[in-house]
Design a protein around this motif. Sequence first.
Motif, PDB file in Angstrom:
ATOM      1  N   ALA A 104     -97.284 -37.907 -36.245  1.00  6.36           N
ATOM      2  CA  ALA A 104     -97.847 -39.254 -36.173  1.00  6.36           C
ATOM      3  C   ALA A 104     -97.676 -39.983 -37.504  1.00  6.36           C
ATOM      4  O   ALA A 104     -97.355 -41.180 -37.534  1.00  6.36           O
ATOM      5  N   VAL A 105     -97.882 -39.266 -38.598  1.00  6.54           N
ATOM      6  CA  VAL A 105     -97.701 -39.870 -39.922  1.00  6.54           C
ATOM      7  C   VAL A 105     -96.260 -40.323 -40.097  1.00  6.54           C
ATOM      8  O   VAL A 105     -95.987 -41.430 -40.597  1.00  6.54           O
ATOM      9  N   MET A 106     -95.319 -39.487 -39.679  1.00  8.10           N
ATOM     10  CA  MET A 106     -93.908 -39.847 -39.791  1.00  8.10           C
ATOM     11  C   MET A 106     -93.582 -41.064 -38.936  1.00  8.10           C
ATOM     12  O   MET A 106     -92.847 -41.969 -39.367  1.00  8.10           O
ATOM     13  N   CYS A 107     -94.121 -41.114 -37.736  1.00  6.62           N
ATOM     14  CA  CYS A 107     -93.860 -42.254 -36.849  1.00  6.62           C
ATOM     15  C   CYS A 107     -94.411 -43.555 -37.443  1.00  6.62           C
ATOM     16  O   CYS A 107     -93.761 -44.604 -37.379  1.00  6.62           O
ATOM     17  N   VAL A 108     -95.607 -43.482 -38.006  1.00  8.30           N
ATOM     18  CA  VAL A 108     -96.191 -44.670 -38.630  1.00  8.30           C
ATOM     19  C   VAL A 108     -95.332 -45.121 -39.811  1.00  8.30           C
ATOM     20  O   VAL A 108     -95.056 -46.321 -39.978  1.00  8.30           O
ATOM     21  N   ALA A 109     -94.890 -44.154 -40.613  1.00  8.89           N
ATOM     22  CA  ALA A 109     -94.068 -44.490 -41.774  1.00  8.89           C
ATOM     23  C   ALA A 109     -92.761 -45.140 -41.343  1.00  8.89           C
ATOM     24  O   ALA A 109     -92.341 -46.168 -41.906  1.00  8.89           O
ATOM     25  N   LEU A 110     -92.106 -44.566 -40.338  1.00 11.28           N
ATOM     26  CA  LEU A 110     -90.853 -45.143 -39.857  1.00 11.28           C
ATOM     27  C   LEU A 110     -91.087 -46.508 -39.229  1.00 11.28           C
ATOM     28  O   LEU A 110     -90.267 -47.423 -39.371  1.00 11.28           O
ATOM     29  N   GLY A 111     -92.213 -46.649 -38.532  1.00 10.38           N
ATOM     30  CA  GLY A 111     -92.535 -47.941 -37.935  1.00 10.38           C
ATOM     31  C   GLY A 111     -92.679 -49.024 -38.994  1.00 10.38           C
ATOM     32  O   GLY A 111     -92.199 -50.152 -38.825  1.00 10.38           O
ATOM     33  N   ILE A 112     -93.320 -48.679 -40.104  1.00  9.93           N
ATOM     34  CA  ILE A 112     -93.477 -49.636 -41.199  1.00  9.93           C
ATOM     35  C   ILE A 112     -92.114 -50.012 -41.774  1.00  9.93           C
ATOM     36  O   ILE A 112     -91.837 -51.187 -42.049  1.00  9.93           O
ATOM     37  N   THR A 113     -91.235 -49.029 -41.946  1.00 11.36           N
ATOM     38  CA  THR A 113     -89.922 -49.330 -42.528  1.00 11.36           C
ATOM     39  C   THR A 113     -89.070 -50.185 -41.595  1.00 11.36           C
ATOM     40  O   THR A 113     -88.316 -51.053 -42.052  1.00 11.36           O
ATOM     41  N   TRP A 114     -89.193 -49.968 -40.282  1.00 14.70           N
ATOM     42  CA  TRP A 114     -88.398 -50.760 -39.333  1.00 14.70           C
ATOM     43  C   TRP A 114     -88.921 -52.192 -39.210  1.00 14.70           C
ATOM     44  O   TRP A 114     -88.157 -53.118 -38.942  1.00 14.70           O
ATOM     45  N   LEU A 115     -90.225 -52.372 -39.392  1.00 16.86           N
ATOM     46  CA  LEU A 115     -90.808 -53.701 -39.275  1.00 16.86           C
ATOM     47  C   LEU A 115     -90.719 -54.493 -40.577  1.00 16.86           C
ATOM     48  O   LEU A 115     -90.944 -55.704 -40.572  1.00 16.86           O
ATOM     49  N   ALA A 116     -90.417 -53.818 -41.663  1.00 17.07           N
ATOM     50  CA  ALA A 116     -90.372 -54.495 -42.960  1.00 17.07           C
ATOM     51  C   ALA A 116     -89.210 -55.488 -43.009  1.00 17.07           C
ATOM     52  O   ALA A 116     -88.155 -55.281 -42.389  1.00 17.07           O
ATOM     53  N   GLU A 117     -89.418 -56.549 -43.743  1.00 18.53           N
ATOM     54  CA  GLU A 117     -88.365 -57.540 -43.908  1.00 18.53           C
ATOM     55  C   GLU A 117     -87.244 -56.990 -44.784  1.00 18.53           C
ATOM     56  O   GLU A 117     -87.470 -56.183 -45.682  1.00 18.53           O
ATOM     57  N   SER A 118     -86.037 -57.457 -44.525  1.00 18.94           N
ATOM     58  CA  SER A 118     -84.900 -57.061 -45.342  1.00 18.94           C
ATOM     59  C   SER A 118     -85.013 -57.699 -46.720  1.00 18.94           C
ATOM     60  O   SER A 118     -85.672 -58.731 -46.888  1.00 18.94           O
ATOM     61  N   PRO A 119     -84.377 -57.117 -47.733  1.00 17.70           N
ATOM     62  CA  PRO A 119     -84.392 -57.740 -49.062  1.00 17.70           C
ATOM     63  C   PRO A 119     -83.832 -59.158 -48.993  1.00 17.70           C
ATOM     64  O   PRO A 119     -82.957 -59.455 -48.162  1.00 17.70           O
ATOM     65  N   PRO A 120     -84.331 -60.050 -49.815  1.00 14.84           N
ATOM     66  CA  PRO A 120     -83.861 -61.433 -49.774  1.00 14.84           C
ATOM     67  C   PRO A 120     -82.366 -61.543 -50.065  1.00 14.84           C
ATOM     68  O   PRO A 120     -81.811 -60.745 -50.828  1.00 14.84           O
ATOM     69  N   VAL A 121     -81.730 -62.530 -49.469  1.00 13.66           N
ATOM     70  CA  VAL A 121     -80.301 -62.743 -49.668  1.00 13.66           C
ATOM     71  C   VAL A 121     -80.075 -63.331 -51.059  1.00 13.66           C
ATOM     72  O   VAL A 121     -80.726 -64.311 -51.440  1.00 13.66           O
ATOM     73  N   PRO A 122     -79.182 -62.748 -51.863  1.00 17.12           N
ATOM     74  CA  PRO A 122     -78.953 -63.278 -53.212  1.00 17.12           C
ATOM     75  C   PRO A 122     -78.322 -64.665 -53.158  1.00 17.12           C
ATOM     76  O   PRO A 122     -77.485 -64.954 -52.299  1.00 17.12           O
ATOM     77  N   ASP A 123     -78.733 -65.540 -54.063  1.00 13.44           N
ATOM     78  CA  ASP A 123     -78.165 -66.876 -54.129  1.00 13.44           C
ATOM     79  C   ASP A 123     -77.384 -67.112 -55.414  1.00 13.44           C
ATOM     80  O   ASP A 123     -76.877 -68.210 -55.653  1.00 13.44           O
ATOM     81  N   THR A 124     -77.287 -66.095 -56.256  1.00 14.08           N
ATOM     82  CA  THR A 124     -76.451 -66.185 -57.445  1.00 14.08           C
ATOM     83  C   THR A 124     -76.025 -64.792 -57.861  1.00 14.08           C
ATOM     84  O   THR A 124     -76.618 -63.792 -57.404  1.00 14.08           O
ATOM     85  N   HIS A 125     -75.001 -64.719 -58.685  1.00 14.60           N
ATOM     86  CA  HIS A 125     -74.518 -63.431 -59.192  1.00 14.60           C
ATOM     87  C   HIS A 125     -74.282 -63.548 -60.698  1.00 14.60           C
ATOM     88  O   HIS A 125     -73.797 -64.580 -61.180  1.00 14.60           O
ATOM     89  N   LEU A 126     -74.650 -62.500 -61.400  1.00 21.30           N
ATOM     90  CA  LEU A 126     -74.348 -62.404 -62.823  1.00 21.30           C
ATOM     91  C   LEU A 126     -73.275 -61.348 -63.034  1.00 21.30           C
ATOM     92  O   LEU A 126     -73.346 -60.261 -62.445  1.00 21.30           O
ATOM     93  N   LYS A 127     -72.305 -61.666 -63.867  1.00 21.22           N
ATOM     94  CA  LYS A 127     -71.317 -60.654 -64.243  1.00 21.22           C
ATOM     95  C   LYS A 127     -71.801 -59.999 -65.536  1.00 21.22           C
ATOM     96  O   LYS A 127     -71.874 -60.624 -66.593  1.00 21.22           O
ATOM     97  N   ILE A 128     -72.171 -58.736 -65.418  1.00 17.16           N
ATOM     98  CA  ILE A 128     -72.734 -57.988 -66.536  1.00 17.16           C
ATOM     99  C   ILE A 128     -71.833 -56.810 -66.862  1.00 17.16           C
ATOM    100  O   ILE A 128     -71.347 -56.113 -65.953  1.00 17.16           O
ATOM    101  N   ILE A 129     -71.620 -56.581 -68.136  1.00 18.91           N
ATOM    102  CA  ILE A 129     -70.881 -55.397 -68.577  1.00 18.91           C
ATOM    103  C   ILE A 129     -71.844 -54.442 -69.271  1.00 18.91           C
ATOM    104  O   ILE A 129     -72.606 -54.843 -70.166  1.00 18.91           O
TER     105      ILE A 129
END
Length: 576
Positions: free
Chosen positions: A244-269
Amino acid sequence: MPTREKVVEPVAPGDNVAYLAGPRRLISMLAAALGSGLLLTVAYAPLELDVAAWFALCPILLAPVSRRWRIRILIGLLFGFTHTVTNLFWLNEVGFGAGVLLAVYCAVFPAAWYLFSALITNPPWALRPPHHAADTLRPAQAISRLEASPLRLMILTLELAALWVALEWVQSWLFTGFPWNQLAITQWRHTQLLTLTRFTGVYGLSFVIVAANIGLARVIGDRSGRWIRGEKTGISWPAVTAAAVMCVALGITWLAESPPVPDTHLKIIGVQGHIPQCRDFTEEQLDDALTVYRDLTLAAAGTPGLDLVVWPESAVPAALLWDSKAGGVLSEVLSALDCPLLAGSVQYAPATNPDDENDFIMFNSALLFSADDKLVQVYHKIRRVPFGEYVPFGDYLPWLVTAIGMGRDLTPGKEFTVFDLGRGVHAGVNICFEDAFPDISREFTKRGANLLITVTNDAWYAESAGSRQHMLHAVFRAVENARPLFRAGNNSDTCLITPDGKIHGALVDPVTGNRFVRGFQSYKVPVATEAPLTFYTRYGDVFAKLCAAAAAVSLLRLLVRWLTRKRQLANLFAAD
């Protein structure tokens, strides 16, 4: 005076009780402690057999539990020390037997979990062996003997998992804290599971893993015992709870929002000089370090569209703003780069008297220089490394300061400086093992950081597992806060970690794949300038604190029951 005959309560035939001969019983306990300790270790770097974490606790849960407290303590410490001394063996590279000494301290926490779990599942009044048997119940089997109700069995499973999390959380802040290699770190590859940490932090995944261990141990203990007796197996409520704990944990991960879409990029070395470390550098070593970082950076200067170059912590063994040689190389590099440079360096400041050159304090700092060779912003490291950057209680233990040979302690910073990198990008910079502390990255993010950076120097540990273990903590900081994390190391593990926990572009030898190399690499870092705060970023370790409260209530309840039983026995004897 009449003597009182000792009354021994019989053991019910259906009880899951193992009566073993003394030597066999002790050997089985010792083997279980060693087995669980080693299974935990192989789940971490360098082996990283992550599946082992899901059953590593089973041996010690299935082993008999002694009624003698000195034996329980011995088994608990053996379990904890076996794991910590093998897991932290890389720390011995710095000398002083540092890995062994720290392992002794860290072993207390898994040992405490074993002792408390044995107490919860095998309280004194539940152990009633005949006079010839001193040790009886296995924790995984004793759970079903305490109270038969399914609800109680499920609560006990949750209590033991909460107890593990509570001890991990206490270790993260006690005596300045050492939040190293929580159980969840073993699962860094499983990005779906990592999403849970945006709500619970790293501790939520540790909770799931411990619950799974308890459920599996209960199934093994129950089925093996009943199979030997030829009985039918029933429902294993601890296993149901773990599922049950595993199911709840997976349920939370599936319902979570995806990371925000990036709107800029930095070129870093990231520049990785792979410079060996020493406590007292010579002029020749300083010249060599300056040459390496100058040549690598000048070679990278021709990269088109470059936004930032990052040097790791203590890239050069001298203060960039105070040493004339270092300052000259810095000016040469910046004039060629035509972009900002972020560098780790020691920084000096007057203590009380600005005119006294011996009256100063030192910081471990991250310095942001503009392309025109001006210091723009500074962050002073807040969490210092005990016995590496300061000696705890050094004022009271001068002999220890002399033995370690550090010289002057570094001063902790006080401000969570967020660097403005332009184009709406604001960076929080972890120095060294600060990225092992969840609250550091969280505080940066709360203050507006949409990019996390780690500058570190793990060359102190040579080519050991230390740098790899360190880097994997950064994966969780990126996921917890839903921010990309760029990591620049002196000797290894320069890479980019995206908010989903995936590692990109690790700097390695293209032929051998060796991580311990000298070179530089360009990264296109995606940044969402208006990224929202995660639940964890907003509220912190709420889950861990709830687990600590639950564990405290559990132990308090046990204490009350013990005192009540003592009072009942006292009244019984008084009545006689």
